[in-house]
Scaffold this motif. Structure first.
Motif, PDB file in Angstrom:
ATOM      1  N   GLU A 558       4.052 -11.460  11.485  1.00 11.71           N
ATOM      2  CA  GLU A 558       3.300 -12.666  11.814  1.00 11.71           C
ATOM      3  C   GLU A 558       2.045 -12.786  10.959  1.00 11.71           C
ATOM      4  O   GLU A 558       1.689 -13.887  10.497  1.00 11.71           O
ATOM      5  CB  GLU A 558       2.912 -12.650  13.298  1.00 11.71           C
ATOM      6  CG  GLU A 558       4.095 -12.790  14.249  1.00 11.71           C
ATOM      7  CD  GLU A 558       3.656 -12.724  15.692  1.00 11.71           C
ATOM      8  OE1 GLU A 558       2.434 -12.747  15.940  1.00 11.71           O
ATOM      9  OE2 GLU A 558       4.532 -12.646  16.577  1.00 11.71           O
ATOM     10  N   GLY A 559       1.371 -11.661  10.739  1.00 14.81           N
ATOM     11  CA  GLY A 559       0.182 -11.688   9.898  1.00 14.81           C
ATOM     12  C   GLY A 559       0.501 -12.072   8.468  1.00 14.81           C
ATOM     13  O   GLY A 559      -0.249 -12.834   7.833  1.00 14.81           O
ATOM     14  N   GLU A 560       1.605 -11.561   7.943  1.00 20.27           N
ATOM     15  CA  GLU A 560       2.013 -11.914   6.579  1.00 20.27           C
ATOM     16  C   GLU A 560       2.329 -13.398   6.469  1.00 20.27           C
ATOM     17  O   GLU A 560       1.906 -14.069   5.513  1.00 20.27           O
ATOM     18  CB  GLU A 560       3.235 -11.075   6.187  1.00 20.27           C
ATOM     19  CG  GLU A 560       3.754 -11.364   4.788  1.00 20.27           C
ATOM     20  CD  GLU A 560       4.956 -10.506   4.422  1.00 20.27           C
ATOM     21  OE1 GLU A 560       5.599 -10.801   3.394  1.00 20.27           O
ATOM     22  OE2 GLU A 560       5.249  -9.556   5.164  1.00 20.27           O
ATOM     23  N   ASN A 561       3.069 -13.911   7.453  1.00 16.55           N
ATOM     24  CA  ASN A 561       3.427 -15.334   7.412  1.00 16.55           C
ATOM     25  C   ASN A 561       2.193 -16.227   7.526  1.00 16.55           C
ATOM     26  O   ASN A 561       2.095 -17.260   6.845  1.00 16.55           O
ATOM     27  CB  ASN A 561       4.403 -15.658   8.544  1.00 16.55           C
ATOM     28  CG  ASN A 561       5.757 -15.013   8.342  1.00 16.55           C
ATOM     29  OD1 ASN A 561       6.158 -14.742   7.201  1.00 16.55           O
ATOM     30  ND2 ASN A 561       6.476 -14.739   9.427  1.00 16.55           N
ATOM     31  N   SER A 562       1.251 -15.832   8.382  1.00 17.26           N
ATOM     32  CA  SER A 562       0.051 -16.651   8.536  1.00 17.26           C
ATOM     33  C   SER A 562      -0.797 -16.624   7.270  1.00 17.26           C
ATOM     34  O   SER A 562      -1.348 -17.654   6.859  1.00 17.26           O
ATOM     35  CB  SER A 562      -0.772 -16.162   9.729  1.00 17.26           C
ATOM     36  OG  SER A 562      -1.262 -14.859   9.510  1.00 17.26           O
ATOM     37  N   MET A 563      -0.906 -15.461   6.639  1.00 15.64           N
ATOM     38  CA  MET A 563      -1.662 -15.365   5.389  1.00 15.64           C
ATOM     39  C   MET A 563      -1.022 -16.202   4.297  1.00 15.64           C
ATOM     40  O   MET A 563      -1.696 -16.951   3.578  1.00 15.64           O
ATOM     41  CB  MET A 563      -1.747 -13.901   4.947  1.00 15.64           C
ATOM     42  CG  MET A 563      -2.871 -13.123   5.586  1.00 15.64           C
ATOM     43  SD  MET A 563      -4.437 -13.563   4.820  1.00 15.64           S
ATOM     44  CE  MET A 563      -5.511 -12.346   5.536  1.00 15.64           C
ATOM     45  N   LYS A 564       0.285 -16.095   4.164  1.00 14.51           N
ATOM     46  CA  LYS A 564       0.984 -16.853   3.123  1.00 14.51           C
ATOM     47  C   LYS A 564       0.911 -18.351   3.389  1.00 14.51           C
ATOM     48  O   LYS A 564       0.752 -19.152   2.449  1.00 14.51           O
ATOM     49  CB  LYS A 564       2.441 -16.402   3.042  1.00 14.51           C
ATOM     50  CG  LYS A 564       2.626 -15.027   2.411  1.00 14.51           C
ATOM     51  CD  LYS A 564       4.093 -14.673   2.280  1.00 14.51           C
ATOM     52  CE  LYS A 564       4.279 -13.330   1.558  1.00 14.51           C
ATOM     53  NZ  LYS A 564       5.703 -12.957   1.423  1.00 14.51           N
ATOM     54  N   GLY A 565       1.032 -18.740   4.642  1.00 13.61           N
ATOM     55  CA  GLY A 565       0.944 -20.163   4.960  1.00 13.61           C
ATOM     56  C   GLY A 565      -0.423 -20.735   4.623  1.00 13.61           C
ATOM     57  O   GLY A 565      -0.529 -21.822   4.033  1.00 13.61           O
TER      58      GLY A 565
END
Length: 724
Positions: A558-565
């Motif tokens: 979730e942290g990776e997806n939020s950072m990338k988004g």
């Protein structure tokens, strides 16, 4: 079909098969008050057709009003019985014939021994039928304030002063209190005995209890002067004494008056505990402060709700600084405010009622305030300064209570409610509460809950770093015991640190939450002995690092997806600004000189600002794009969430913010050049240009501040414990 309560001031419940007597009494009272009963009773008939037109019109109007009152007091089924009836007295008789119970002989009951001396006889004949018709005129006189007529009735039937004159069991004094006629109340009290004042209505309220709820001190005073036992007679809810009900209803002046007279013996158990709890909830501390000093044991006494004042205190979210979030300048104001301590040694003497009404005093003060003072007061309200001051007062008073209550709990043998309160404080993060109690009684550091968890087990599980930091206050011996302790499931402190519970999310975004989880893991890992590390490893066959990664796999994703988004969105914005600013550098306002090729406004100061801000916007937006591309191509390892990724995100957002500010400055300069001298147009447009900057700060600044504080301002776990 069940009867429904209608939005009518006439009856509380519409007519049904079982409530005709009470229903008819209420409707009849209303009709009498509206001077319509003669139409319903049939004593006033419709004038003949050849009579006076005004009389015919008046009768029709009164008949329609009476009929409407009857209709809206009926339910759907009962209304169908009178749907086609156009005369009020016919409708009334129809309902009486259908619903009025038949008169039956009733056995004469022996008088109840408990009611001896209460003198509740109606003074009317045929009272066994529960018919209150003989008191109708008396009731109406009391309700409408016609004391002369009521006094004449009492001369003929003096026993009516202590009789129950309504189906709700109300006496004349109950009705007079409801009519808010002080002189009526005083005259009735003179005619009543002490025992008469103790009569309760059908709901369990004395007339004095009703007065307390209304907050009329003068009425209460005239009753108490005749019978001081009224201060101790209990009434709903929770069978409480009048002082408690005054506090619950927010009648502060009444509460002060009652407390000055209520015997302390009535406040030694749950009544006193309930009063202190109400002081906390209402934030009116004077009475509670006096009482807790007189009876310290009330701190752990169970009240009506099944909890002690300690539990009530810890359940208040705003009772402690740890539960109040203030921005920088409000925190500065909070620290500057100095609150003097309470000195209420003679509170029971000083709490006598004043001769003037409190509202009149406040109105007088307001009328004397100057215009400037009112403006300053309103400004303080808008800026929230008054709220900060009230918050500081609350916290100061709570700390005074807490110090006193901590000393009171230090010698207790049964400390079950204290244990419960401490774990409630851990749940809410009230570190001040825990610190005060445990410093006064060091044995509380080692308490456990029903699952065998210590304070620090629970603090780690709930991710309460301020409570966890108290572990550094412990002695070396006690700290070794705590860090090696196991709960009933065999969990160590590290087991709770490597686990993850979604209910502990308290920060913005999954990436920052992952960062905090890593900080928790590293902190707890640093204090546990090697044998604990080996125990956790042998339990599941994984190292603590591997176990942490396994438990936080979803959070990392979730942290990776939020950072990338976030990085993708910001990259698009940054690239758009790069394109605009690059084009603006070669499309200058006013154009170029055809002979030299230089800009026409080259020597203007505004043009120089235009070029410089354009260049700054171009360079900073390009930098932000590069940083966000670095975030998109990052490896997203566990350690990256600790410092690398938050740092890149902060720098990228700051660069993007700088480019937006510079772009707006560039735009404003172009407007000034093109609309030279037309400031009526320029100024509103410049103000609109500041809107993107303001919105960016409003939406992104909390995230930037939280990221910066947790990364650079200091460690999450501050081992320098603040003394409260």
């Amino acid at each position: 079909m069940a009867a429904k309560v209608v939005p009518s001031a006439i009856v509380l419940q519409v007519l049904n098969q079982g409530n005709y007597e009470e229903w008819s009494f209420r409707v009849k009272t209303y009709l009498l008050a509206e001077d319509l009963w003669d139409v319903v009773k049939g004593t006033t008939t419709k004038p003949p057709k050849d009579g006076e037109a005004d009389k015919i019109k008046d009768w029709k109007k009164r008949n329609a009003k009476a009929l409407h009152a009857i209709q809206i007091s009926c339910g759907v089924e009962t209304f169908s019985l009178i749907r086609g009836i156009s005369r009020a007295h016919v409708a009334w008789d129809t309902l009486a014939e259908k619903f009025k119970p038949a008169e039956v002989e009733r056995e004469v009951e022996e008088p109840d021994e408990d009611l001896e001396g209460e003198a509740i006889d109606d003074g009317c004949e045929n009272n066994a039928s529960n018919d209150f018709d003989c008191y109708e005129s008396f009731f109406i006189d009391l309700l409408l304030g016609r004391w002369n007529s009521a006094e004449e009735f009492l001369k003929t039937k003096p026993e009516a002063v202590r009789s129950r004159i309504t189906p709700e069991g109300e006496t004349a004094l109950h009705v007079a209190v409801r009519s808010v006629e002080l002189q009526f109340v005083k005259d009735l009290v003179k005619l009543m005995t002490e025992k008469d004042l103790e009569i309760k209505d059908a709901y369990g309220f004395t007339a004095f209890a009703c007065t307390v709820i209304q907050g009329d001190i003068e009425m209460a005073k005239c009753m108490v002067e005749k019978n001081k036992k009224l201060l101790s007679i209990r009434s709903p809810p929770n069978n409480a004494i009048p002082l408690i009900n005054a506090y619950r209803r927010g009648q502060w002046e009444m509460a002060n008056y009652l407390y000055s007279l209520t015997p302390l013996e009535d406040l030694k158990d749950r009544d006193g505990a309930a009063l202190i709890s109400q002081c906390f909830l209402s934030k009116h501390f004077e009475i509670g402060w006096d009482l807790i000093q007189r009876r310290p044991n009330l701190a752990t006494t169970i009240d009506y709700s099944g909890q002690s004042p300690l539990n009530a205190l810890v359940c208040m979210r705003s009772a402690f600084p740890s539960g109040s979030r203030l921005n920088l300048w409000r925190r500065w104001i909070y620290d500057c405010v100095q609150i003097p301590p309470m000195d209420m040694n003679n509170i029971r003497i000083n709490m006598q009622p004043t001769e003037h009404d409190g509202n009149n005093q406040r109105n007088l003060i307001r009328s004397d305030m100057g215009l400037m003072r009112r403006l300053v007061t309103n400004l303080f309200e808008i800026l929230g300064i008054n709220r900060v001051y009230e918050m500081k007062v609350t916290h100061t008073r709570i700390f005074e209570f807490l110090r006193h209550m901590s000393k009171a709990t230090s010698n207790l043998t049964d400390v079950g409610c204290v244990h419960t309160a401490i774990f409630q404080a851990v749940e809410r993060g009230h570190v001040e509460f825990i610190s005060h109690l445990c410093r006064e009684n060091p044995n509380l550091w080692g308490i456990t809950d029903t699952k065998g968890r210590t304070i620090f087990h629970f603090a780690i599980e709930r991710r309460r770093e301020k409570v966890y930091n108290l572990i550094y206050e412990l002695s070396e011996k006690r700290r070794k015991f705590v860090v090696g302790a196991l709960d009933k499931l065999g969990n160590t402190l590290l087991d709770l640190a490597v686990s993850f519970s979604p209910s502990t999310l308290m920060v913005q975004g999954a990436a920052l939450q992952m960062k905090r989880e890593i900080q928790w893991f590293k902190e707890v890992e640093s204090i546990v002995p090697p044998k604990v590390l080996e125990a956790v490893t042998s339990k599941c066959g994984l190292t603590t690092q591997e176990l942490f990664t396994k438990n936080h796999k979803e959070l990392m994703a979730e942290g990776e997806n939020s950072m990338k988004g976030a990085a993708t969105s910001c990259t698009v914005v940054g690239a758009l600004i790069v394109t605009i600013m690059f084009a603006a550098a070669f499309t200058v306002p006013g154009g170029n000189n055809q002979n030299t090729g230089f800009p026409i406004f080259l020597n203007e100061r505004v043009f120089i600002i235009f070029i410089v801000s354009d260049a700054i916007s171009l360079f900073s937006s390009t930098t932000s794009v590069m940083i966000f591309l670095g975030i998109l191509t990052s490896r997203y390892a566990q350690e990256d969430f600790l410092k690398s990724l938050p740092t890149k995100m902060m720098l990228g957002l700051l660069a993007l913010f700088s480019s937006i500010v510079a772009m707006m400055i560039t735009f404003s300069c172009a407007l000034i050049i093109l609309l030279h001298g037309k400031f009526r147009i320029i100024l509103p447009l410049i103000l609109l240009a500041s809107f993107p900057i303001t919105s960016f700060i409003w939406m992104q600044f909390p995230f930037l501040a939280e990221s910066f504080n947790s990364t650079y301002r200091g460690e999450l776990f501050d081992k320098k414990i603040k003394r409260w």
